[in-house]
Design an enzyme around this catalytic site. Structure first.
Site, PDB file in Angstrom:
ATOM      1  CE1 TYR A 279       3.794  36.786  44.886  1.00  0.00           C
ATOM      2  CE2 TYR A 279       2.431  36.685  42.911  1.00  0.00           C
ATOM      3  CZ  TYR A 279       3.379  37.334  43.682  1.00  0.00           C
ATOM      4  OH  TYR A 279       3.904  38.537  43.248  1.00  0.00           O
TER       5      TYR A 279
ATOM      6  CB  SER B 208       0.753  40.123  41.402  1.00  0.00           C
ATOM      7  OG  SER B 208       1.079  39.187  40.396  1.00  0.00           O
TER       8      SER B 208
END
Length: 309
Positions: free
Chosen positions: A190, A177
């Site tokens: 995350y 990501s």
């Protein structure tokens, strides 16, 4: 004298190889890089029951690949299986698997090897997001983030990489990501898990390079938010420069990167420039840019999918 000659030889070889690699990169920047044929390749996709994983499965179905679909959601995974067959796949295998559980991963991996064969393209796509500030996030949720977003990569690599090495043929795909490149407000756990996934994939690539396992390829994908529902409610302050990505566009770019055996894929392209700026700009300037682009408050409107249910 002999030492100087040896050092000079080593330097010239290094310069020659470096020049060649730069010229090669320039050529492929101007001309389309050849795409490999993945028809008949056994492609395993984690998190295939919805979102990005489902769309990746449909793309590889159209390319004639043998599909192995993993998801904890049996119903969603079977729906993807049905859609893949409708898209043209002749061999599709769906397995219910909780990728956060090491024993479960190894057990289902053994099933795949016996029932389908050696996986040649492994796409670690399964992921979860809590969307909570660090001190508001329960320990068990942070642990779950690491189990799914990072540790699952360890277990799938352990399960399938040995056969790839034995066959000198394989492709490891890490869906990381943009949050695996830079910290994001409201995404501490995350970000940490995606940084770990990125670093792990890159490190294993270096291992295969040093061991001259040239048949093993790696692709690391770092997209900004994608409209799959996972980041519902998230915003961007400058959509023209840093848009929330359309799933179809993201999947097309990911598959293209795999077919061209591209090592890194950042989406949108602005991320390449932002990472370059991050390497030398003063901290305050970097934070001003992040604020202007809306990154500092991107998670403010996040909608927790579990709360909606």
């Amino acid at each position: 004298m002999s030492f100087n000659l040896q050092s000079s030889k080593k330097l010239f070889i290094f310069l020659g190889k470096s020049l060649f690699s730069l010229l090669e990169a320039m050529i492929f920047a101007l001309l389309p890089k050849p795409r490999k044929n993945v028809a008949g390749e056994i492609v395993l996709i984690t998190g295939a029951g919805s979102g990005l994983g489902r769309l990746l499965a449909l793309q590889f179905a159209r390319l004639g690949s043998v599909l192995v679909l993993w998801d904890i959601n049996k119903e969603g995974n079977e729906e993807t299986c049905k859609m893949a067959r409708e898209a043209g796949a002749t061999r599709v295998h769906a397995y219910t698997c909780d990728c956060s559980q090491k024993e479960g991963v190894y057990r289902v991996a053994d099933q795949v090897k016996k029932e389908v064969g050696d996986v040649s393209i492994l796409i670690n796509n399964a992921g979860i997001v809590t969307g909570k500030k660090f001190l508001d996030c329960p320990d068990e949720l942070m642990e779950k983030s690491f189990d799914v977003n990072f540790k699952a990569h360890l277990w799938t690599y352990k399960a399938f990489l040995p056969a790839m090495i034995a066959n000198d043929h394989g492709h490891l795909v890490c869906i990381s990501s943009s949050a695996g490149l830079s910290g994001v407000n409201g995404l501490a756990d995350y970000c940490a898990s995606k940084f770990a996934a990125f670093g792990f994939a890159e490190s294993v690539f270096v291992e295969t390079f040093v061991q001259k396992q040239k048949g093993i390829k790696t692709t690391i994908v770092c997209p900004f938010f994608i409209k799959t529902g996972m980041f519902e409610g998230c915003t961007t302050g400058c959509p023209s420069l840093l848009p929330i990505l359309e799933p179809k566009y993201a999947v097309e770019k990911i598959v293209e990167a795999i077919l061209q055996e591209k090592m890194y894929l950042y989406m949108p392209k602005l991320l390449y420039f932002m990472m370059f700026l991050k390497s030398f700009l003063p901290l305050k300037t970097g934070l001003l840019i992040a604020d202007y682009l809306g990154i500092l408050h991107a998670m403010d409107g996040f909608v927790d999918q579990k709360k909606k249910l």
